[in-house]
Scaffold this active site. Structure first.
Site, PDB file in Angstrom:
ATOM      1  N   GLU A  51       0.840  -1.207   0.000  1.00 22.84           N
ATOM      2  CA  GLU A  51       0.000   0.000   0.000  1.00 22.84           C
ATOM      3  C   GLU A  51       0.876   1.259   0.000  1.00 22.84           C
ATOM      4  O   GLU A  51       1.866   1.334   0.713  1.00 22.84           O
ATOM      5  CB  GLU A  51      -0.882  -0.022   1.248  1.00 22.84           C
ATOM      6  CG  GLU A  51      -1.712   1.229   1.479  1.00 22.84           C
ATOM      7  CD  GLU A  51      -2.449   1.207   2.813  1.00 22.84           C
ATOM      8  OE1 GLU A  51      -3.328   2.060   3.022  1.00 22.84           O
ATOM      9  OE2 GLU A  51      -2.139   0.329   3.661  1.00 22.84           O
ATOM     10  N   LYS A 120      -9.149   2.742  -1.929  1.00 14.85           N
ATOM     11  CA  LYS A 120      -9.408   2.166  -0.614  1.00 14.85           C
ATOM     12  C   LYS A 120     -10.796   2.583  -0.130  1.00 14.85           C
ATOM     13  O   LYS A 120     -11.153   3.763  -0.160  1.00 14.85           O
ATOM     14  CB  LYS A 120      -8.332   2.629   0.363  1.00 14.85           C
ATOM     15  CG  LYS A 120      -8.345   1.953   1.722  1.00 14.85           C
ATOM     16  CD  LYS A 120      -7.129   2.408   2.530  1.00 14.85           C
ATOM     17  CE  LYS A 120      -7.010   1.705   3.866  1.00 14.85           C
ATOM     18  NZ  LYS A 120      -5.779   2.120   4.590  1.00 14.85           N
ATOM     19  N   CYS A 156      -5.495  -2.899   2.559  1.00 13.95           N
ATOM     20  CA  CYS A 156      -5.267  -2.945   4.011  1.00 13.95           C
ATOM     21  C   CYS A 156      -6.558  -3.075   4.808  1.00 13.95           C
ATOM     22  O   CYS A 156      -7.078  -4.163   4.958  1.00 13.95           O
ATOM     23  CB  CYS A 156      -4.461  -1.725   4.428  1.00 13.95           C
ATOM     24  SG  CYS A 156      -3.497  -1.985   5.949  1.00 13.95           S
TER      25      CYS A 156
END
Length: 565
Positions: A51, A120, A156
């Site tokens: 990430e 994200k 994540c």
């Protein structure tokens, strides 16, 4: 978007567990291109980064600067151009801005262009994370076709709940590849694995977890990337706390991956993980900030000793300078122990007595201290004189000062502002005193992977065994002011990391008076910790970025508990 050239289906995917230097876009891109060349040499069709790899993470408010974001965009284009050679496609994490909206994104680069982007969805806003301050949440994503594979690309936090991966699986993803910058603490690796196994079983497809490695201010990223089969079984595991690029082979079953194979490196655990995490955090803070080395006060006590050992393993003995600064209260045993340790480590040790400065201060402050007896003021002057000496050496020669206090001392305020708290980095700031003893014993019995220090018993046993003392007055012991560290640490862990109240801790068998005293010490020292140097986060809740208590507060835990201690 699709490329103009047909590409064969990828039979292997390279996980690039790389150490990003935040803000150094050119260096990060160059490092990735080198890893890509290595992956291409073994036939990988795709290479995946952690990430926010291109920018580094966390960027905090840097993403609000247009010049920073322009440099990130230029770096992405450079990497995209590189994929025109027909080598592996690149899946990379980076921030993105469009129409004033900033997202934490994943880019697919192939055939000389940016082929796709996913953002994200779940933005963490707890602990050390402030993602909602800087980023907008992405839409629920669908898979991306890359080299004949339908890939789901959650980022994540997106895998810590089922929703995003469930959406990807229902949309036809055949492999889940999660890009992560997940900071280390001692309990984190097990939690990550548990969530990943759950997502793999729920999606019924292989699951790749790619994590960043390296130190960034107070955070340490431990790597430990891995790949799971659709049955949740481990197929590959990358090393902890080290860079690595590992290729995972995909076994096909009618066009879909049915099996995975790759190398398995067991993760570091327990004291070994703690030691290597501290070493990595220290090394990267020094190197990424451009310091030539470090300087520290070596007292003959256990805290400065373990900091010296960590520094040597992180940087090498030639970059570590120790200074013994004796006072009239310093024992010959401490002088001998400091010399013994320095000789074992092969580091430079100088001696600068603070005795003359103490006499000068007594004279300078004679009128101010008239009609009073010696007390903590004189003790703190000694500590601050040592800090002054170390900062003078640092200013003259450029080495960064290491503070040597541990978490128990920081919690209790058993530390002196502008004295032993003086420094640019505090390597054991998030290590409890009982863990300091454990680390010393562990290092004497183990040579850490990648350590630059000597093998064998580097820590004199006498340093480990003698009662801790600040040696600021005759026959002083830490237990004159604090409970024994095994009891203090247990109480302070509950207060700091669990944030439980006094009554709960007493119910666990602790003495009420000791708990009340520890609680008062903790709250009174908040202003000290606010001014403390950063140090690597190792526990579930560290002082610094993660602990946010007011410096000025009328709240009194003793009154709240209805007891007066």
């Amino acid at each position: 978007m699709t490329g103009t050239k047909p590409m064969s289906t990828a039979s292997s995917i390279a996980l690039a567990q790389l150490n990003s230097h935040l803000g150094n876009i050119g260096a990060n891109a160059a490092r990735l291109l080198e890893a890509r060349r290595q992956a291409a040499a073994v036939g990988a069709g795709i290479i995946v980064t952690p990430e926010m790899y291109l920018s580094g993470y966390p960027c905090d408010d840097l993403v609000l600067r247009s010049d920073f974001m322009s440099e990130v965009a230029a770096g992405l284009q450079t990497l995209a151009n590189a994929t025109s050679d027909g080598g592996p496609a690149i899946i990379i994490g980076a921030p993105h801005v469009e129409d004033g909206v900033i997202t934490n994104s994943v880019f697919v680069l192939d055939d000389g262009a940016v082929q796709a982007r996913r953002d994200k969805v779940n933005l963490p806003n707890y602990g050390v994370f402030d993602d909602k301050r800087n980023f907008a949440a992405g839409e629920m994503p669908g898979p991306v076709m890359v080299r004949g594979r339908r890939l789901g690309l959650p980022v994540c936090e997106d895998i810590w709940t089922p929703d995003v991966v469930e959406c990807l699986a229902e949309s036809g993803a055949e492999i889940i590849i999660s890009l992560n910058a997940s900071p280390f603490d001692l309990s984190k690796p097990d939690s990550r694995m548990a969530h990943a196994v759950s997502r793999a079983l729920e999606a019924e497809c292989p699951f790749f977890y790619v994590n960043m490695v390296g130190g960034q201010d107070e955070l340490v990223f431990d790597g430990g990337s891995f790949a799971l089969g659709a049955d949740g079984k481990l197929a590959a595991h990358l090393p902890s706390f080290s860079e690595a690029t590992v290729t995972i082979q995909l076994g096909d079953d009618f066009g879909a991956p049915s099996s995975l194979s790759g190398q398995i490196t067991p993760p570091d655990e327990g004291m070994g993980a703690l030691y290597r995490g501290l070493t990595l955090g220290l090394r990267d803070y020094v190197d990424k900030n451009g310091f030539p080395g470090v300087v520290l006060g070596l007292s003959g006590g256990i805290d400065s000793a373990i900091v010296a050992v960590l520094a040597v393993d992180a940087l090498g003995p030639e970059r570590v300078h120790a200074v013994m600064m004796p006072s009239p209260y310093t024992s010959q045993e401490s002088l001998d122990d400091a010399a013994d340790l320095a000789a074992r480590l092969g580091i430079r040790l100088d001696e600068v007595s603070i005795g003359p400065a103490m006499q000068a201060m007594d004279g300078m402050l004679a009128d101010q201290f008239a009609d009073t007896g010696p007390d903590i003021a004189e003790e703190n002057i000694q500590s601050r004189l040592r800090g002054l000496i170390l900062m003078g050496i640092s200013n003259k020669h450029g080495a960064m000062v290491l503070a040597t206090g541990n978490k128990s001392e920081y919690a209790a305020g058993y530390s002196t502002l502008y004295g032993d708290m003086c420094g640019g980095f505090a390597p054991i700031k998030d290590v409890w005193k009982v863990q300091v003893f454990d680390l010393c014993r562990w290092r004497n019995a183990n040579m850490p992977r990648g350590g630059a220090g000597p093998d064998g018993e580097v820590m004199p046993v006498r340093i480990i065994d003698k009662p801790p003392s600040a040696e600021l007055r005759p026959d002083q012991k830490d237990t004159d002011s604090l409970p024994p560290y095994d009891r203090l640490d247990d109480i302070m862990r509950a207060l700091c990391e669990e944030m439980v109240d006094i009554e709960t801790i007493v119910s666990r068998g602790h003495d009420r008076e000791e708990v009340a005293r520890a609680s008062q010490l903790l709250f009174r020292a908040e202003y000290k910790r606010f001014q403390a140097a950063p140090g690597p986060k190792m526990t579930a809740l560290a002082f610094g970025r993660e602990r946010r208590f007011p410096l000025t507060s009328g709240f009194n835990p003793l009154q709240a508990s209805g007891k007066d201690g």
